[in-house]
Design a protein around this motif. Structure first.
Motif, PDB file in Angstrom:
ATOM      1  N   PHE A 117       0.869  -1.172   0.000  1.00 30.05           N
ATOM      2  CA  PHE A 117       0.000   0.000   0.000  1.00 30.05           C
ATOM      3  C   PHE A 117       0.903   1.217   0.000  1.00 30.05           C
ATOM      4  CE2 PHE A 117      -3.315   2.745   1.886  1.00 30.05           C
ATOM      5  CZ  PHE A 117      -4.314   2.448   0.994  1.00 30.05           C
ATOM      6  N   GLY A 118       1.055   1.888  -1.145  1.00 28.28           N
ATOM      7  CA  GLY A 118       2.008   2.977  -1.313  1.00 28.28           C
ATOM      8  C   GLY A 118       1.661   4.210  -0.513  1.00 28.28           C
ATOM      9  N   SER A 119       2.658   5.053  -0.322  1.00 32.20           N
ATOM     10  CA  SER A 119       2.441   6.258   0.468  1.00 32.20           C
ATOM     11  C   SER A 119       1.507   7.237  -0.242  1.00 32.20           C
ATOM     12  CB  SER A 119       3.772   6.931   0.798  1.00 32.20           C
ATOM     13  OG  SER A 119       4.398   7.371  -0.388  1.00 32.20           O
ATOM     14  N   ASP A 120       1.507   7.226  -1.590  1.00 34.45           N
ATOM     15  CA  ASP A 120       0.580   8.093  -2.317  1.00 34.45           C
ATOM     16  C   ASP A 120      -0.862   7.671  -2.073  1.00 34.45           C
ATOM     17  OD1 ASP A 120       2.623   9.599  -3.354  1.00 34.45           O
ATOM     18  OD2 ASP A 120       2.718   8.489  -5.242  1.00 34.45           O
ATOM     19  N   GLN A 121      -1.099   6.358  -2.095  1.00 33.70           N
ATOM     20  CA  GLN A 121      -2.447   5.856  -1.833  1.00 33.70           C
ATOM     21  C   GLN A 121      -2.862   6.159  -0.403  1.00 33.70           C
ATOM     22  OE1 GLN A 121      -1.660   1.828  -2.914  1.00 33.70           O
ATOM     23  NE2 GLN A 121      -2.609   2.051  -4.934  1.00 33.70           N
ATOM     24  N   LEU A 122      -1.948   5.942   0.528  1.00 36.61           N
ATOM     25  CA  LEU A 122      -2.238   6.227   1.933  1.00 36.61           C
ATOM     26  C   LEU A 122      -2.536   7.706   2.118  1.00 36.61           C
ATOM     27  CD1 LEU A 122      -2.356   5.256   4.856  1.00 36.61           C
ATOM     28  CD2 LEU A 122       0.093   5.714   5.022  1.00 36.61           C
ATOM     29  N   ASN A 123      -1.759   8.550   1.470  1.00 37.71           N
ATOM     30  CA  ASN A 123      -1.969   9.992   1.553  1.00 37.71           C
ATOM     31  C   ASN A 123      -3.348  10.368   1.004  1.00 37.71           C
ATOM     32  OD1 ASN A 123      -1.353  12.610   2.148  1.00 37.71           O
ATOM     33  ND2 ASN A 123      -0.021  12.920   0.389  1.00 37.71           N
ATOM     34  N   ASN A 124      -3.747   9.761  -0.124  1.00 33.37           N
ATOM     35  CA  ASN A 124      -5.069  10.052  -0.693  1.00 33.37           C
ATOM     36  C   ASN A 124      -6.194   9.619   0.237  1.00 33.37           C
ATOM     37  OD1 ASN A 124      -3.931  11.134  -2.989  1.00 33.37           O
ATOM     38  ND2 ASN A 124      -4.078   9.240  -4.160  1.00 33.37           N
ATOM     39  N   VAL A 125      -6.066   8.443   0.831  1.00 34.07           N
ATOM     40  CA  VAL A 125      -7.100   7.946   1.741  1.00 34.07           C
ATOM     41  C   VAL A 125      -7.199   8.850   2.970  1.00 34.07           C
ATOM     42  CG1 VAL A 125      -7.713   6.049   3.288  1.00 34.07           C
ATOM     43  CG2 VAL A 125      -6.987   5.570   0.956  1.00 34.07           C
ATOM     44  N   LEU A 126      -6.054   9.192   3.541  1.00 28.52           N
ATOM     45  CA  LEU A 126      -6.069  10.036   4.740  1.00 28.52           C
ATOM     46  C   LEU A 126      -6.600  11.431   4.434  1.00 28.52           C
ATOM     47  CD1 LEU A 126      -2.736   8.962   6.429  1.00 28.52           C
ATOM     48  CD2 LEU A 126      -5.054   8.430   7.162  1.00 28.52           C
ATOM     49  N   ASN A 127      -6.239  11.993   3.285  1.00 28.26           N
ATOM     50  CA  ASN A 127      -6.774  13.309   2.918  1.00 28.26           C
ATOM     51  C   ASN A 127      -8.278  13.253   2.720  1.00 28.26           C
ATOM     52  OD1 ASN A 127      -4.406  14.771   3.097  1.00 28.26           O
ATOM     53  ND2 ASN A 127      -3.855  14.413   0.958  1.00 28.26           N
ATOM     54  N   THR A 128      -8.784  12.135   2.194  1.00 28.47           N
ATOM     55  CA  THR A 128     -10.228  11.977   2.050  1.00 28.47           C
ATOM     56  C   THR A 128     -10.901  11.929   3.415  1.00 28.47           C
ATOM     57  OG1 THR A 128      -9.931  10.780  -0.020  1.00 28.47           O
ATOM     58  CG2 THR A 128     -12.045  10.519   1.090  1.00 28.47           C
ATOM     59  N   ILE A 129     -10.307  11.181   4.332  1.00 28.89           N
ATOM     60  CA  ILE A 129     -10.875  11.071   5.681  1.00 28.89           C
ATOM     61  C   ILE A 129     -10.859  12.432   6.370  1.00 28.89           C
ATOM     62  CG2 ILE A 129     -10.476  10.094   7.976  1.00 28.89           C
ATOM     63  CD1 ILE A 129      -9.535   7.535   6.534  1.00 28.89           C
ATOM     64  N   PHE A 130      -9.745  13.142   6.260  1.00 29.28           N
ATOM     65  CA  PHE A 130      -9.676  14.459   6.896  1.00 29.28           C
ATOM     66  C   PHE A 130     -10.614  15.460   6.228  1.00 29.28           C
ATOM     67  CE2 PHE A 130      -5.317  13.024   8.272  1.00 29.28           C
ATOM     68  CZ  PHE A 130      -5.683  12.856   9.603  1.00 29.28           C
ATOM     69  N   GLY A 131     -10.795  15.330   4.923  1.00 28.92           N
ATOM     70  CA  GLY A 131     -11.761  16.184   4.232  1.00 28.92           C
ATOM     71  C   GLY A 131     -13.180  15.934   4.719  1.00 28.92           C
ATOM     72  N   LEU A 132     -13.518  14.662   4.926  1.00 31.69           N
ATOM     73  CA  LEU A 132     -14.842  14.335   5.460  1.00 31.69           C
ATOM     74  C   LEU A 132     -15.008  14.853   6.887  1.00 31.69           C
ATOM     75  CD1 LEU A 132     -15.279  10.694   4.141  1.00 31.69           C
ATOM     76  CD2 LEU A 132     -16.504  12.731   3.390  1.00 31.69           C
ATOM     77  N   ALA A 133     -13.955  14.715   7.695  1.00 29.28           N
ATOM     78  CA  ALA A 133     -14.024  15.217   9.067  1.00 29.28           C
ATOM     79  C   ALA A 133     -14.203  16.737   9.075  1.00 29.28           C
ATOM     80  CB  ALA A 133     -12.766  14.829   9.836  1.00 29.28           C
ATOM     81  N   GLY A 134     -13.489  17.421   8.205  1.00 28.18           N
ATOM     82  CA  GLY A 134     -13.637  18.874   8.110  1.00 28.18           C
ATOM     83  C   GLY A 134     -15.018  19.268   7.624  1.00 28.18           C
ATOM     84  N   SER A 135     -15.544  18.543   6.650  1.00 25.21           N
ATOM     85  CA  SER A 135     -16.892  18.827   6.147  1.00 25.21           C
ATOM     86  C   SER A 135     -17.932  18.610   7.235  1.00 25.21           C
ATOM     87  CB  SER A 135     -17.215  17.933   4.952  1.00 25.21           C
ATOM     88  OG  SER A 135     -16.313  18.157   3.916  1.00 25.21           O
ATOM     89  N   LEU A 136     -17.756  17.538   7.994  1.00 24.73           N
ATOM     90  CA  LEU A 136     -18.689  17.257   9.081  1.00 24.73           C
ATOM     91  C   LEU A 136     -18.614  18.350  10.146  1.00 24.73           C
ATOM     92  CD1 LEU A 136     -20.730  15.082   9.812  1.00 24.73           C
ATOM     93  CD2 LEU A 136     -18.948  13.950  11.119  1.00 24.73           C
ATOM     94  N   ALA A 137     -17.414  18.843  10.437  1.00 27.71           N
ATOM     95  CA  ALA A 137     -17.258  19.920  11.417  1.00 27.71           C
ATOM     96  C   ALA A 137     -17.945  21.191  10.927  1.00 27.71           C
ATOM     97  CB  ALA A 137     -15.778  20.184  11.688  1.00 27.71           C
TER      98      ALA A 137
END
Length: 116
Positions: free
Chosen positions: A44-64
């Motif tokens: 699981f490459g760091s680019d993929q991990l970065n994309n997944v984490l940015n998506t999660i943080f984007g959702l958390a920010g949207s929810l906030a």
């Protein structure tokens, strides 16, 4: 919580989950993965991990942000009742704190991933 708000939260989480599903599709007749420029490793490459984490943080920010809007709406509609106004203020405060924590976590994780 109202029924409409619960449905909204459910929809956000469902679409957020769907955004995390893998969508890579490779045809068999186009050649091997290395010929197409696709890495052959299964890690699981760091680019993929970065994309997944940015998506999660984007959702958390949207929810906030949604919670800040809901808190503001409750504050306006609170009709001067001190307990309702205090609940609305707490909703806004906790949403802003969550947004700040989410932003700091995103910055720290992006910094660590870039150093790996």
């Amino acid at each position: 919580m109202t029924k409409m708000f619960k449905i909204l939260v459910l929809v956000v989480f469902v679409f957020g989950f769907l955004a995390l599903l893998p969508v890579d599709v490779y045809a068999n007749d186009l050649g091997s993965a290395s010929e197409l420029g696709i890495p052959d490793n299964d890690s699981f490459g760091s680019d993929q991990l970065n994309n997944v984490l940015n998506t999660i943080f984007g959702l958390a920010g949207s929810l906030a942000v949604i919670f800040v809007i809901v808190g503001g709406f409750k504050y306006v509609v609170g009709s001067g009742k001190p307990e309702e106004l205090q609940k609305a203020k707490n909703t806004i405060l906790y949403a802003v704190i969550g947004l700040i924590i989410s932003l700091f976590a995103m910055v720290i994780i992006n910094f660590v991933i870039s150093r790996l």
